[in-house]
Design an enzyme around this catalytic site. Sequence first.
Site, short mmCIF file in Angstrom:
data_model
loop_
_atom_site.label_atom_id
_atom_site.label_comp_id
_atom_site.label_asym_id
_atom_site.label_seq_id
_atom_site.Cartn_x
_atom_site.Cartn_y
_atom_site.Cartn_z
CE1 TYR A 59 0.94 -0.26 4.33
CE2 TYR A 59 0.02 1.90 4.47
CZ TYR A 59 0.77 0.83 4.94
OH TYR A 59 1.26 1.17 6.13
CE LYS A 67 3.10 2.93 3.18
NZ LYS A 67 3.20 3.37 4.60
N1 PLP Z 1 7.60 3.63 9.09
C1 PLP Z 1 6.52 2.96 9.10
C2 PLP Z 1 6.54 1.51 9.96
C3 PLP Z 1 5.40 3.34 8.39
O1 PLP Z 1 4.34 2.62 8.60
C4 PLP Z 1 5.46 4.80 7.82
C5 PLP Z 1 4.17 5.30 7.24
O2 PLP Z 1 3.12 4.40 7.16
C6 PLP Z 1 6.62 5.41 8.01
C7 PLP Z 1 7.74 4.85 8.53
C8 PLP Z 1 6.72 6.73 7.38
O3 PLP Z 1 6.88 6.55 5.95
P1 PLP Z 1 6.06 7.76 4.76
O4 PLP Z 1 6.99 8.78 5.31
O5 PLP Z 1 6.44 7.26 3.68
O6 PLP Z 1 4.70 7.74 5.17
#
Ligand code: PLP
Length: 286
Positions: free
Chosen positions: A33, A150
């Site tokens: 996602y 992700k």
């Molecule tokens: N780390 C985790 C585990 C996350 O789920 C997310 C965002 O959902 C992030 C870091 C931050 O990522 P981003 O800056 O791309 O939203």
Amino acid sequence: MSRTVYVNGDYLPEEEAKVSVFDRGFLMADGVYEVTSVLGGKLIDFAGHCKRLARSLAELDMTNPHSDDDWLAIHRELVARNGIDDGMVYLQVTRGNPGDRDFAFPPADLPPTVVLFTQAKPGLADNPMAQTGMRVISIPDIRWGRRDIKTVQLLYPSMGKMMAKKAGVDDSWFVEDGLVTEGTSNNAYIVKGNKIITRALSNDILHGITRAAVLRFAAEAQMEVEERSFTIDEAKTADEAFISSASAFVMPVVEIDGAAIGTGKVGHVVPRLREIYLDEMRKAAV
Ligand code: PLP
């Protein structure tokens, strides 16, 4: 009013937006996602999200069903149809519906399931927490070993949020081998003087899109950036701390495991970084 949701090429009222019970996303959490913020009706750091989506899909041997231009068109259409000014677009791609349950991957030519929906968040960039700061607890990181992908396997991060809630705070930071990995849904940082410290990229953490932008802006603003791991004890003695994510942007952290960080109040470096991030990203929004 019902939202319009995108499912496999169709724009449908949310009540009619459905996927199969045999979908691998539902049965196996076999999907990835992205969440892209919308400010003033425009997408924030869209290119970054497209790039990470492509990487997540490739790491799981899934074909990217759309070009970046197609993804952009779908995002824009959903934002327009739902009249989103400030909010988010959630995108999910799963390995599809093989028509039965089987651990083995279905043939590679099975069409993936593609779902996108919007979430309206009026005043997303004016979250009062940016003024007060957030409080976190530390919990063991017992997630799987490919946190750089992700995926929709979000059970433990959800449990981490609930542990924080139960403790009367805002979020949890994961700790593995004595070192902070990241927050439940964000990357974690500490600030010492003019230096920003955050864990280096590896399979242990998600490669945050916001993280990449924040580190770039910090370096441009003559702040020092050190990509290395830190302990909870080091965080407790830092001047400031913060998290970053696509929906929280840059958010100060003022307390860890009951200990105040610095003065226990929002400092100077983090609000400055937040302001730079929001200014620059609004300028580059599509
Ligand atoms: N780390 C985790 C585990 C996350 O789920 C997310 C965002 O959902 C992030 C870091 C931050 O990522 P981003 O800056 O791309 O939203």
